[in-house]
Design a protein around this motif. Structure first.
Motif, PDB file in Angstrom:
ATOM      1  N   GLU A 193      51.281  40.684  31.271  1.00 10.25           N
ATOM      2  CA  GLU A 193      50.055  41.345  31.718  1.00 10.25           C
ATOM      3  C   GLU A 193      49.814  42.617  30.902  1.00 10.25           C
ATOM      4  O   GLU A 193      48.692  42.881  30.455  1.00 10.25           O
ATOM      5  CB  GLU A 193      50.161  41.683  33.204  1.00 10.25           C
ATOM      6  CG  GLU A 193      49.005  42.469  33.756  1.00 10.25           C
ATOM      7  CD  GLU A 193      47.743  41.661  33.915  1.00 10.25           C
ATOM      8  OE1 GLU A 193      46.655  42.271  33.912  1.00 10.25           O
ATOM      9  OE2 GLU A 193      47.837  40.432  34.035  1.00 10.25           O
ATOM     10  N   THR A 203      46.645  43.103  28.353  1.00  8.72           N
ATOM     11  CA  THR A 203      45.762  44.245  28.576  1.00  8.72           C
ATOM     12  C   THR A 203      45.637  45.068  27.296  1.00  8.72           C
ATOM     13  O   THR A 203      44.548  45.488  26.907  1.00  8.72           O
ATOM     14  CB  THR A 203      46.297  45.124  29.720  1.00  8.72           C
ATOM     15  OG1 THR A 203      46.356  44.334  30.907  1.00  8.72           O
ATOM     16  CG2 THR A 203      45.412  46.330  29.957  1.00  8.72           C
ATOM     17  N   ASP A 238      30.471  43.688  30.861  1.00  9.27           N
ATOM     18  CA  ASP A 238      30.903  42.808  31.950  1.00  9.27           C
ATOM     19  C   ASP A 238      31.975  43.522  32.769  1.00  9.27           C
ATOM     20  O   ASP A 238      32.977  43.983  32.233  1.00  9.27           O
ATOM     21  CB  ASP A 238      31.449  41.501  31.365  1.00  9.27           C
ATOM     22  CG  ASP A 238      31.763  40.460  32.422  1.00  9.27           C
ATOM     23  OD1 ASP A 238      31.405  40.676  33.595  1.00  9.27           O
ATOM     24  OD2 ASP A 238      32.368  39.440  32.061  1.00  9.27           O
ATOM     25  N   SER A 239      31.759  43.618  34.076  1.00 12.56           N
ATOM     26  CA  SER A 239      32.718  44.342  34.927  1.00 12.56           C
ATOM     27  C   SER A 239      34.059  43.607  34.989  1.00 12.56           C
ATOM     28  O   SER A 239      35.104  44.227  35.133  1.00 12.56           O
ATOM     29  CB  SER A 239      32.154  44.524  36.330  1.00 12.56           C
ATOM     30  OG  SER A 239      32.018  43.277  36.976  1.00 12.56           O
ATOM     31  N   GLU A 240      34.029  42.296  34.845  1.00 12.80           N
ATOM     32  CA  GLU A 240      35.283  41.534  34.867  1.00 12.80           C
ATOM     33  C   GLU A 240      36.134  41.877  33.656  1.00 12.80           C
ATOM     34  O   GLU A 240      37.343  42.041  33.755  1.00 12.80           O
ATOM     35  CB  GLU A 240      34.986  40.034  34.900  1.00 12.80           C
ATOM     36  CG  GLU A 240      36.230  39.183  35.045  1.00 12.80           C
ATOM     37  CD  GLU A 240      35.918  37.698  35.126  1.00 12.80           C
ATOM     38  OE1 GLU A 240      36.782  36.919  34.673  1.00 12.80           O
ATOM     39  OE2 GLU A 240      34.851  37.331  35.623  1.00 12.80           O
ATOM     40  N   LEU A 241      35.498  42.016  32.501  1.00 14.18           N
ATOM     41  CA  LEU A 241      36.223  42.390  31.294  1.00 14.18           C
ATOM     42  C   LEU A 241      36.783  43.800  31.421  1.00 14.18           C
ATOM     43  O   LEU A 241      37.918  44.065  31.023  1.00 14.18           O
ATOM     44  CB  LEU A 241      35.308  42.282  30.070  1.00 14.18           C
ATOM     45  CG  LEU A 241      35.943  42.550  28.716  1.00 14.18           C
ATOM     46  CD1 LEU A 241      37.092  41.584  28.467  1.00 14.18           C
ATOM     47  CD2 LEU A 241      34.914  42.457  27.606  1.00 14.18           C
ATOM     48  N   ASP A 287      37.668  45.222  34.160  1.00 15.06           N
ATOM     49  CA  ASP A 287      38.821  45.122  35.071  1.00 15.06           C
ATOM     50  C   ASP A 287      40.061  44.610  34.352  1.00 15.06           C
ATOM     51  O   ASP A 287      41.169  45.071  34.602  1.00 15.06           O
ATOM     52  CB  ASP A 287      38.494  44.193  36.256  1.00 15.06           C
ATOM     53  CG  ASP A 287      37.523  44.807  37.242  1.00 15.06           C
ATOM     54  OD1 ASP A 287      37.350  46.047  37.215  1.00 15.06           O
ATOM     55  OD2 ASP A 287      36.943  44.047  38.042  1.00 15.06           O
ATOM     56  N   LEU A 288      39.857  43.652  33.446  1.00 24.03           N
ATOM     57  CA  LEU A 288      40.993  43.093  32.705  1.00 24.03           C
ATOM     58  C   LEU A 288      41.600  44.114  31.753  1.00 24.03           C
ATOM     59  O   LEU A 288      42.786  44.051  31.454  1.00 24.03           O
ATOM     60  CB  LEU A 288      40.558  41.846  31.928  1.00 24.03           C
ATOM     61  CG  LEU A 288      40.221  40.614  32.754  1.00 24.03           C
ATOM     62  CD1 LEU A 288      39.671  39.511  31.861  1.00 24.03           C
ATOM     63  CD2 LEU A 288      41.439  40.131  33.518  1.00 24.03           C
ATOM     64  N   GLU A 289      40.773  45.047  31.266  1.00 23.48           N
ATOM     65  CA  GLU A 289      41.273  46.058  30.339  1.00 23.48           C
ATOM     66  C   GLU A 289      42.048  47.168  31.036  1.00 23.48           C
ATOM     67  O   GLU A 289      42.718  47.950  30.382  1.00 23.48           O
ATOM     68  CB  GLU A 289      40.112  46.655  29.542  1.00 23.48           C
ATOM     69  CG  GLU A 289      39.539  45.701  28.519  1.00 23.48           C
ATOM     70  CD  GLU A 289      38.375  46.300  27.753  1.00 23.48           C
ATOM     71  OE1 GLU A 289      38.026  47.472  27.997  1.00 23.48           O
ATOM     72  OE2 GLU A 289      37.813  45.592  26.911  1.00 23.48           O
ATOM     73  N   THR A 332      47.777  47.377  34.494  1.00 23.03           N
ATOM     74  CA  THR A 332      48.369  46.970  35.773  1.00 23.03           C
ATOM     75  C   THR A 332      49.671  47.726  35.966  1.00 23.03           C
ATOM     76  O   THR A 332      50.545  47.687  35.110  1.00 23.03           O
ATOM     77  CB  THR A 332      48.640  45.459  35.788  1.00 23.03           C
ATOM     78  OG1 THR A 332      47.413  44.767  35.544  1.00 23.03           O
ATOM     79  CG2 THR A 332      49.209  45.022  37.112  1.00 23.03           C
TER      80      THR A 332
END
Length: 140
Positions: free
Chosen positions: A78, A82, A102-105, A107-109, A112
């Motif tokens: 992860e 990231t 994109d909010s999903e992208l 979030d992925l950046e 964690t």
């Protein structure tokens, strides 16, 4: 754990019973109802069940170790993914390529944190335990 174990016991019990019937010229040392045989089988059952429990504990410890290792590998993966996404985003910015907002992208950046993952796991375990208790209470 092997069929040979079953065969050995079939032969053992069969021979014990045949020897103690007195029909083959041997004086019975454990006549019917075979009290000595019953005691021997009971002792064997105690030891076998102990060995099974020891094996299960060992397998449980190995499983817990593997689960922990898998979690560590997943967290490392992860982190690496990231970091790659962050680098790709920086490359896009440097080359002047429009970045999709994109909010999903986004979030992925985000990084964690292992402690957040562990907190979430504990929260889910507590929730599952509460549900289990509630189901048990309602079934009464």
């Amino acid at each position: 754990g092997h069929i040979v174990f079953v065969y050995v016991h079939i032969v053992w019990f069969g021979a014990w019973i045949v020897l103690n019937t007195g029909r083959i010229g041997v004086h019975p040392f454990d006549p019917f109802p075979y009290g000595l045989l019953t005691m021997v089988v009971s002792l064997e059952a105690i030891f076998l069940s102990t060995f099974v429990l020891i094996s299960q504990n060992r397998l449980s410890e190995e499983s817990e170790y593997r689960t922990n290792l898998n979690l560590q590998i997943a967290l490392l993966t992860e982190h690496e993914v990231t970091r790659v996404l962050q680098m790709l985003d920086a490359i896009q910015d440097k080359m002047g390529i429009d970045n999709d907002e994109d909010s999903e992208l986004a979030d992925l950046e985000m990084e964690t944190k292992p402690e957040d993952v562990l907190t979430e796991i504990e929260r889910l375990q507590q929730l599952a335990l509460k549900r289990k208790k509630l189901i048990k209470h309602n079934s009464r």
